[in-house]
Design a protein around this motif. Structure first.
Motif, PDB file in Angstrom:
ATOM      1  N   ASP A 184       0.801  -1.220   0.000  1.00 41.88           N
ATOM      2  CA  ASP A 184       0.000   0.000   0.000  1.00 41.88           C
ATOM      3  C   ASP A 184       0.835   1.272   0.000  1.00 41.88           C
ATOM      4  O   ASP A 184       0.465   2.251  -0.648  1.00 41.88           O
ATOM      5  CB  ASP A 184      -0.980  -0.010   1.176  1.00 41.88           C
ATOM      6  N   GLU A 185       1.970   1.276   0.692  1.00 45.13           N
ATOM      7  CA  GLU A 185       2.809   2.470   0.758  1.00 45.13           C
ATOM      8  C   GLU A 185       3.334   2.870  -0.619  1.00 45.13           C
ATOM      9  O   GLU A 185       3.587   4.042  -0.883  1.00 45.13           O
ATOM     10  CB  GLU A 185       3.987   2.270   1.724  1.00 45.13           C
ATOM     11  N   ALA A 186       3.491   1.909  -1.503  1.00 44.41           N
ATOM     12  CA  ALA A 186       3.995   2.184  -2.850  1.00 44.41           C
ATOM     13  C   ALA A 186       2.879   2.224  -3.892  1.00 44.41           C
ATOM     14  O   ALA A 186       3.145   2.474  -5.066  1.00 44.41           O
ATOM     15  CB  ALA A 186       5.026   1.126  -3.240  1.00 44.41           C
TER      16      ALA A 186
END
Length: 125
Positions: A39-41
């Motif tokens: 999710d962070e990327a």
């Protein structure tokens, strides 16, 4: 003999509005298996039915239709990039790295089609 040595993997990267919904669709419709959501990327990856071929889903607010980018796995992205640049291949910006995950570099064929190199950093110790 080729300029770079590829590692028998390919990721077909698509831009999608909602990675989680798209992953569910590919799972239910084509039988692909979710490998992970990062999710962070803004990235999800799925295993296709073909060994060595994954589907990458990159989240975009307004994805362009028909925008598949083949991503070729390499063992050493710096060496591969240097070899391609030495024969005049054009790259789009610098190599990007997500520590502990992947390094990528986008380049173009003679017709302007985008392609990408990727070095898997998740298996390095």
């Amino acid at each position: 003999m080729s300029v770079v040595s590829l590692d028998n993997t390919i990721t077909l990267a698509l831009s999608v509005r909602d990675r989680h919904a798209s992953a569910k669709w590919y799972e239910d419709t084509l039988g692909f298996q979710l490998l992970y959501h990062f999710d962070e990327a803004g990235w999800s990856e799925m295993q296709t039915m073909t060994e060595g071929v994954t589907l990458g889903l990159g989240e975009q607010a307004d994805p362009a239709p028909g925008n598949s980018v083949p991503v070729f796995g390499v063992a050493d992205i710096a060496a591969a990039r240097t070899a391609l640049e030495a024969v005049g291949v054009r790259f789009d910006g610098e190599t990007e790295t997500i520590e502990g995950m992947v390094s990528t570099a986008t380049f173009y064929d003679p017709d302007g089609n985008a392609l990408m190199l990727a070095q898997d950093l998740s298996k390095e110790g």
